[in-house]
Structures are given as C-alpha cells and as structure tokens.
Scaffold this active site. Structure first.
Site, PDB file in Angstrom:
ATOM      1  N   TYR A 110       0.756  -1.246  -0.112  1.00  0.00           N
ATOM      2  CA  TYR A 110       0.058   0.159   0.003  1.00  0.00           C
ATOM      3  C   TYR A 110       0.791   1.140  -0.030  1.00  0.00           C
ATOM      4  O   TYR A 110       0.291   2.254  -0.403  1.00  0.00           O
ATOM      5  CB  TYR A 110      -0.947  -0.216   1.027  1.00  0.00           C
ATOM      6  CG  TYR A 110      -2.158  -1.051   0.877  1.00  0.00           C
ATOM      7  CD1 TYR A 110      -3.023  -0.973   0.114  1.00  0.00           C
ATOM      8  CD2 TYR A 110      -1.782  -2.544   1.712  1.00  0.00           C
ATOM      9  CE1 TYR A 110      -4.343  -1.958   0.030  1.00  0.00           C
ATOM     10  CE2 TYR A 110      -2.905  -3.437   1.325  1.00  0.00           C
ATOM     11  CZ  TYR A 110      -3.918  -3.216   0.385  1.00  0.00           C
ATOM     12  OH  TYR A 110      -4.929  -4.126   0.229  1.00  0.00           O
ATOM     13  N   PHE A 119     -11.029  -3.336  10.377  1.00  0.00           N
ATOM     14  CA  PHE A 119     -11.968  -3.237   9.436  1.00  0.00           C
ATOM     15  C   PHE A 119     -11.621  -3.844   8.035  1.00  0.00           C
ATOM     16  O   PHE A 119      -9.994  -3.999   7.971  1.00  0.00           O
ATOM     17  CB  PHE A 119     -12.682  -1.966   9.246  1.00  0.00           C
ATOM     18  CG  PHE A 119     -11.661  -0.967   9.021  1.00  0.00           C
ATOM     19  CD1 PHE A 119     -11.087  -0.542   7.573  1.00  0.00           C
ATOM     20  CD2 PHE A 119     -11.058  -0.013  10.008  1.00  0.00           C
ATOM     21  CE1 PHE A 119     -10.210   0.506   7.560  1.00  0.00           C
ATOM     22  CE2 PHE A 119     -10.011   0.881   9.677  1.00  0.00           C
ATOM     23  CZ  PHE A 119      -9.818   1.048   8.192  1.00  0.00           C
TER      24      PHE A 119
END
Length: 403
Positions: free
Chosen positions: A125, A403
């Site tokens: 990322y 999450f």
C-alpha cells in the site's frame, strides 16, 4: 506484472454483484471465519468497486464513510478502506493498482480528507500513498501476581449487559471517542461484528462502565480454550474490545477484569503503544506486552485540508514539499505551523512523498526516524527538530478498530 485492459473497473450496483465482490474478498483472504453473509447488510451503498472480467467479478475494493480523530481532538472526514482482494486466477495483472487508483479518485470527489486501511500484506500500500501512522500492541496480565496500585482511581459502576447488549448501547459510547487515531465505526461495521460474534460458538461477555450515571466505557471479552478450561494452568480471558473515554472508566474496567474469578490471565488484543496498563500494577512484570505491529495505514487525500485540521506543537513553522503521483492536486509546498497552514512559494526545508507525510501526520512516526531511513529529503537540517515538535501528539495515535 501485465495489465488486462479487458477487465473493467466500476461500482458494483446490484446485490448479486456486491455479494460476488465480497466472495472474491473472502477467497483472496483465505482464512476469514465469515462464509455466509449478505454483503449488502455490512457495506455502504455506492462505495464497493469491482473489477469485472466480462460478467465475472474478479476483484474488489470497498470503503466505509467515517471520521478520524486528529491531534487536538478535531475530526476529519475519512474513508475506511476494506474488502480489497483479487481472485488467485487474476493476480499480477495490475487489477489492484487500478482499483486503488480509482478508489482514491472517488474518495477525493466525495470530499473526504483522509483514507485509512489495515494491511493484510505490508508491501502493497505504500505505493498508493499510504503510510504507517499508528502501531498497536497485544498484552497480557498474570492475575496471580498482578495487584493494582492502591491509589489507582476507584472508577465508577460496572454493570453486566451480556444478554441485553445492543449495538446502540456500545455505539453510543464509542461514538464519543476523542483520542488521536480513533475512527467512526459505521453501521455496517457493527453489523459485521455482530455476525462474527454470532458465528463464534464461544460465549462473549460485555460489561459497561458508568461515572455519575453516564456510560463512559465498556469491555467485550471471552474465554480462550474452553474445552480444557477447568484443567488448564493458565485459564485465559481475551479482551477483544476495550473502550474507555476517561481515566475513571479505564480504572473501573481494569478493576473488573483483573478481579475475575477462575481466571489466571487477562489478555488484550490491542493496546496503544503508550497504554498506562503496566503502570497500574505494583509488579510491572505481571504485564507482558507483545511486539509493536502496524495498525493504521493512513492516506492524506486532501493534504491542505488535513494539515489545517490538526493542532500543532511548538511555535516555529516548517516548509515541506509534498509529491503525490496519484492525486496531483496535493503536489506543492506547504507552510505548516500553529499560526499558518497553507501553500507557499517559499523554498522547502523538507521534501516528502504523500505516504511519508501520512506516516508523520498523527505523530506516530518521528521525522528524525523517517529522515534517517531515507524517506525525507532534508534541505535544512534544523527543520527536522522543528518538524518533530510540530507534529508531536499528546498521546500515541491508536485506533483500536479493525475493519
């Protein structure tokens, strides 16, 4: 890596498409416990992007609308990025790159200031502008040698809500979170965690703390290895969610957890790096902390708005040049300080890419460490110390939400 122009990136629209996208995510992640769920119940409408090879969904990237607490207590609009995955048959074709670039453009068009994610693989990322902005520790307390300090705050009232717990009760407490790094837990997040608990045969216990009649904290915990519970020499309870809005709530919940009968060890899934738990007991060796691991991967989507939103330490500003290969509107030099935040024509004292700025933004990474590892181009050596002072946070950034 080869690209496949026949794969189309677009928003997943129907329930069948959204569920197909979620099945791709589950297949890509391999080990997640959820297998049967209607993904439309746990996602925000209009935010799930899919990669389609013909009529088949082969990849996806989703997000929740949220907020992020920044140093000083302010909140900025935030996209919680999740459900990113590609089928094993379609790896190495540039699909994730296209999904992430499209998602960032969509987030920017919504006017959301930052995005964050939890990385299943840490090498992916940074190239999309995400930097590690907070870390998390695990911890465990040996109750056989742990004694709370006698002058620890007494706390308020703890009540058991095992059978009567509702999402509304816990969400009402959590939504008051004000520590740097906390994010809003959207409705879909709460529904997904309800389903995870329902799918788990282990019983989960919930206690709520209140001070002067006002709910201000809670803890969710469950026993580990119940099959061998009564013969185990280390009967362990795992705390999966610990929320305390103030010192009274924190102390009151500690008192409850550390006085449980038939329990030898209380383990915490996630603690902030500067959590005061080791200081709360007389024998600090009764508390064993795990190694720090990355938690929040933060992406500044609107650099100027993000810089304006947080508070600053010190008085002396810096000028920093930012480069962003995916969102060109962020490129430029910014003056950052307690009196002025904005673009400037002055020469930069420091130069970074947007991922490095994201790592420093919440105060979780020191500028001197980023510079020492080659992530900062230093034009004025004196600016590093000023940057560390400016970006410092009163407490270590910590989310506590996966999450």
């Amino acid at each position: 890596m080869t690209t496949n122009p026949d794969v189309v990136i677009r928003t997943l629209e129907t329930a069948d498409e959204i569920n197909a996208g979620f099945r791709v995510f589950l297949r890509a992640m391999v080990g997640l416990p959820i297998r049967t769920v209607d993904a439309t119940e746990i996602t925000d409408p209009g935010r799930y992007l899919g990669a389609l090879d013909g009529a088949t969904v082969v990849g996806g990237a989703d997000s929740y609308g949220s907020w992020l607490v920044v140093p000083g207590g302010g909140r900025v609009s935030h996209a919680a990025v999740t459900h990113v995955g590609v089928l094993p048959t379609h790896r190495r074709r540039g699909i994730v790159s296209r999904l992430m670039a499209r998602q960032l453009r969509d987030i920017a068009e919504r006017g959301e200031v930052v995005a964050s994610l939890r990385a299943s693989e840490t090498v992916i990322y940074e190239r999309f502008g995400y930097g590690v902005a907070s870390s998390v520790l695990s911890g465990q307390v040996d109750l056989r040698r742990a004694r709370l300090r006698p002058n620890l705050p007494s706390g308020g009232v703890v009540r058991l809500v095992d059978a009567g717990v509702t999402t509304e009760l816990l969400a009402g407490i959590y939504d008051q979170a004000a520590w740097p790094g906390a994010i809003r837990r959207p409705a879909g997040w709460w529904r997904q965690h309800e389903k995870l608990r329902d799918a788990d045969p282990t019983v989960h216990y919930v206690v709520v703390h209140s001070s002067d009649g006002v709910d201000d904290g809670y803890a969710v915990y469950h026993p580990v290895n119940t099959a061998g519970w009564f013969t185990s020499a280390d009967k362990t309870v795992m705390v999966s969610d610990f929320v305390a809005l103030n010192d009274s709530a924190r102390a009151g919940l500690w008192r409850h957890l550390l006085s449980l009968d038939l329990v030898d060890v209380v383990a915490f899934e996630s603690l902030a790096p500067d959590d005061p738990l080791p200081l709360a007991v007389l024998d600090r060796r009764a508390v064993q902390l795990g190694s720090a691991r990355d938690e929040t991967w933060l992406r500044l989507v609107d650099v100027e708005a993000a810089l304006r939103a947080r508070s600053w330490g010190g008085e002396d500003p810096i000028t920093v040049h930012v480069t962003d290969s995916l969102l060109g509107a962020n490129n430029g030099t910014f003056e950052v300080g307690p009196k002025t935040v904005g673009r400037t024509d002055s020469a930069p004292e420091l130069s970074v890419d947007v991922a490095t700025l994201g790592a420093a933004y919440l105060g979780g990474s020191r500028w001197r460490h980023l510079a020492a590892t080659g992530q900062v181009t230093v034009h004025d050596p004196d600016a590093i110390a000023r940057a560390d002072t400016l970006f410092a946070s009163a407490s270590a950034p910590f989310s506590g939400t996966t999450f």
